[in-house]
Enzyme design. Structure first.
Site, PDB file in Angstrom:
ATOM      1  N   ASP A  28       0.832  -1.209   0.000  1.00  0.00           N
ATOM      2  CA  ASP A  28       0.000   0.000   0.000  1.00  0.00           C
ATOM      3  C   ASP A  28       0.867   1.261   0.000  1.00  0.00           C
ATOM      4  OD1 ASP A  28      -2.348   1.414  -0.007  1.00  0.00           O
ATOM      5  OD2 ASP A  28      -2.726   1.202   2.137  1.00  0.00           O
ATOM      6  N   GLY A  31       0.018   5.719  -4.135  1.00  0.00           N
ATOM      7  CA  GLY A  31      -0.584   7.035  -4.404  1.00  0.00           C
ATOM      8  C   GLY A  31       0.055   8.117  -3.549  1.00  0.00           C
ATOM      9  N   ARG A  32       0.231   7.807  -2.260  1.00  0.00           N
ATOM     10  CA  ARG A  32       0.843   8.804  -1.359  1.00  0.00           C
ATOM     11  C   ARG A  32       2.307   9.056  -1.728  1.00  0.00           C
ATOM     12  NH1 ARG A  32      -1.519   5.778   3.688  1.00  0.00           N
ATOM     13  NH2 ARG A  32      -2.070   4.373   1.962  1.00  0.00           N
ATOM     14  N   SER A  73      -7.584  -5.504  -5.209  1.00  0.00           N
ATOM     15  CA  SER A  73      -8.699  -6.075  -4.449  1.00  0.00           C
ATOM     16  C   SER A  73     -10.001  -5.977  -5.245  1.00  0.00           C
ATOM     17  CB  SER A  73      -8.857  -5.333  -3.117  1.00  0.00           C
ATOM     18  OG  SER A  73      -9.390  -4.041  -3.337  1.00  0.00           O
ATOM     19  N   THR A  74     -10.992  -6.763  -4.822  1.00  0.00           N
ATOM     20  CA  THR A  74     -12.308  -6.673  -5.475  1.00  0.00           C
ATOM     21  C   THR A  74     -12.877  -5.257  -5.311  1.00  0.00           C
ATOM     22  OG1 THR A  74     -13.180  -7.691  -3.442  1.00  0.00           O
ATOM     23  CG2 THR A  74     -12.974  -9.118  -5.354  1.00  0.00           C
ATOM     24  N   ASN A  76     -10.990  -2.549  -5.395  1.00  0.00           N
ATOM     25  CA  ASN A  76     -10.210  -1.603  -6.203  1.00  0.00           C
ATOM     26  C   ASN A  76     -10.876  -1.283  -7.549  1.00  0.00           C
ATOM     27  OD1 ASN A  76      -7.005  -2.815  -4.971  1.00  0.00           O
ATOM     28  ND2 ASN A  76      -8.141  -1.004  -4.329  1.00  0.00           N
ATOM     29  N   TRP A  77     -11.907  -2.063  -7.943  1.00  0.00           N
ATOM     30  CA  TRP A  77     -12.676  -1.710  -9.152  1.00  0.00           C
ATOM     31  C   TRP A  77     -13.406  -0.392  -8.975  1.00  0.00           C
ATOM     32  CZ3 TRP A  77     -11.453  -4.320 -13.311  1.00  0.00           C
ATOM     33  CH2 TRP A  77     -11.043  -5.664 -13.218  1.00  0.00           C
TER      34      TRP A  77
HETATM   35  C1  IPE Z   1      -5.452  -2.708  -0.261  1.00  0.00           C
HETATM   36  O1  IPE Z   1      -5.105  -1.381  -0.373  1.00  0.00           O
HETATM   37  C2  IPE Z   1      -5.393  -3.362  -1.607  1.00  0.00           C
HETATM   38  C3  IPE Z   1      -4.064  -3.513  -2.185  1.00  0.00           C
HETATM   39  C4  IPE Z   1      -2.936  -3.132  -1.648  1.00  0.00           C
HETATM   40  C5  IPE Z   1      -4.032  -4.140  -3.462  1.00  0.00           C
HETATM   41  P1  IPE Z   1      -6.186  -0.213  -0.562  1.00  0.00           P
HETATM   42  O2  IPE Z   1      -5.425   1.039  -0.673  1.00  0.00           O
HETATM   43  O3  IPE Z   1      -7.112  -0.552  -1.664  1.00  0.00           O
HETATM   44  O4  IPE Z   1      -6.988  -0.315   0.816  1.00  0.00           O
HETATM   45  P2  IPE Z   1      -7.869   0.778   1.556  1.00  0.00           P
HETATM   46  O5  IPE Z   1      -8.827   1.357   0.542  1.00  0.00           O
HETATM   47  O6  IPE Z   1      -6.926   1.812   2.077  1.00  0.00           O
HETATM   48  O7  IPE Z   1      -8.547   0.023   2.654  1.00  0.00           O
HETATM   49  C1  IPE Z   2      -1.439   0.398  -3.485  1.00  0.00           C
HETATM   50  O1  IPE Z   2      -1.277   1.771  -3.464  1.00  0.00           O
HETATM   51  C2  IPE Z   2      -1.744  -0.139  -4.853  1.00  0.00           C
HETATM   52  C3  IPE Z   2      -3.105  -0.674  -4.999  1.00  0.00           C
HETATM   53  C4  IPE Z   2      -4.049  -0.636  -4.121  1.00  0.00           C
HETATM   54  C5  IPE Z   2      -3.412  -1.313  -6.268  1.00  0.00           C
HETATM   55  P1  IPE Z   2      -2.503   2.766  -3.384  1.00  0.00           P
HETATM   56  O2  IPE Z   2      -2.918   3.152  -4.755  1.00  0.00           O
HETATM   57  O3  IPE Z   2      -3.590   2.217  -2.541  1.00  0.00           O
HETATM   58  O4  IPE Z   2      -1.827   4.000  -2.655  1.00  0.00           O
HETATM   59  P2  IPE Z   2      -2.494   5.011  -1.621  1.00  0.00           P
HETATM   60  O5  IPE Z   2      -3.128   4.211  -0.538  1.00  0.00           O
HETATM   61  O6  IPE Z   2      -3.502   5.815  -2.407  1.00  0.00           O
HETATM   62  O7  IPE Z   2      -1.348   5.834  -1.126  1.00  0.00           O
HETATM   63 MG    MG Z   3      -4.050   2.382  -0.572  1.00  0.00          MG
END
Ligand code: IPE
Ligand code: IPE
Ligand code: MG
Length: 249
Positions: A28, A31-32, A73-74, A76-77
């Site tokens: 995780d 994005g940050r 994850s499911t 993430n869609w």
């Molecule tokens: C969990 O991270 C899924 C993956 C790392 C693939 P997310 O970024 O989707 O989780 P939430 O939304 O913070 O719970």
């Molecule tokens: C993890 O990074 C990648 C996936 C969930 C696919 P994120 O995209 O969730 O990054 P943050 O949480 O926005 O920083």
């Molecule tokens: Mg995340």
């Protein structure tokens, strides 16, 4: 285990006799990481893909038997179509770049999740990688992709009810072992160490069954910055824990 050549450990604090058998990582913070560097989310995911290589390499070098990576994850869609497309495009690119090396290192790649919703090209690349590496024996890398733990457990329940309805199984045979045997990777139904990067204290629908007695290490490090030393630090922390499984001496 015998086929893995003995290699020097990267961190002298790690006791090679007490390595976790199965490490799972919630990768995780892409994005940050991007935001902090003034980059786009796509660039954050691209940087994150490099971390995948380090995690696999690090585990393989230490002789870890199974690494499960949460890739999509499911839930993430629910992200924008653009971001979802970027993630699957990167996945295809990553597979095509790394598959030969993975295969050479005798690593078997397995899928936790459902292929059905994946974009056609990503599904084809993934299928190629799963088939090519299916006979490998040194280490399993399980990729949780289009994965949801509730979906996985519901699927196990559905399979069991079908078997009971057909008379192949009696209701009293539905026990913990029967459920574990119908998870996506029945032989990896126990996680020893869960690592979550970027500081969130939640499971986000990951391996709810398999994590029952896992040791949890959450690091503030964002996934693109997670290197082999961070992996070693997590294992050192794991080895400092007293795992009791409910019992007491
Ligand atoms: C969990 O991270 C899924 C993956 C790392 C693939 P997310 O970024 O989707 O989780 P939430 O939304 O913070 O719970
Ligand atoms: C993890 O990074 C990648 C996936 C969930 C696919 P994120 O995209 O969730 O990054 P943050 O949480 O926005 O920083
Ligand atoms: Mg995340």
């Amino acid at each position: 285990m015998s086929e893995i050549p003995a290699r020097p450990h990267m961190d002298p604090r790690i006791d090679p006799a007490r390595l976790p058998n199965h490490i799972a990582i919630i990768m995780d913070g892409n994005g940050r990481w991007a935001e902090r560097h003034g980059l786009t989310r796509a660039e954050g995911h691209e940087a994150g893909a490099r971390g995948v290589r380090l995690a696999i390499e690090g585990c393989r070098e230490m002789g870890i038997r199974c690494l499960t990576l949460y890739a999509f994850s499911t839930e993430n869609w629910r992200r924008s179509k653009t971001e979802v497309n970027v993630l699957f495009r990167l996945m295809s690119k990553y597979i095509r770049k790394e598959v030969a090396e993975i295969h050479k290192n005798n690593i078997r790649v397995r899928l936790l999740g459902e292929m059905d919703r994946l974009p056609v090209r990503a599904a084809a690349d993934l299928r190629y990688c799963l088939d090519l590496t299916a006979g490998n024996t040194a280490m399993d890398v399980c990729v949780a992709l289009n994965y949801g733990s509730r979906t996985e457990i519901a699927r196990a329940a559905r399979l069991l009810s079908e078997e009971v309805a057909d008379g192949r199984l009696r209701p009293e045979q539905v026990d913990e072992a029967a459920i574990a045997a119908r998870l996506y990777a029945p032989d990896h139904s126990e996680v020893d160490l869960l690592v979550r990067t970027s500081g969130e204290l939640r499971l986000s629908n990951f391996l709810l069954w398999q994590l029952s007695y896992a040791e949890i290490v959450v690091t503030p490090t964002l996934w693109p910055d997670f290197d082999k030393q961070c992996l070693c630090d997590a294992i050192v922390e794991y080895q400092l824990r007293a795992r009791r499984f409910g019992g007491r001496p």
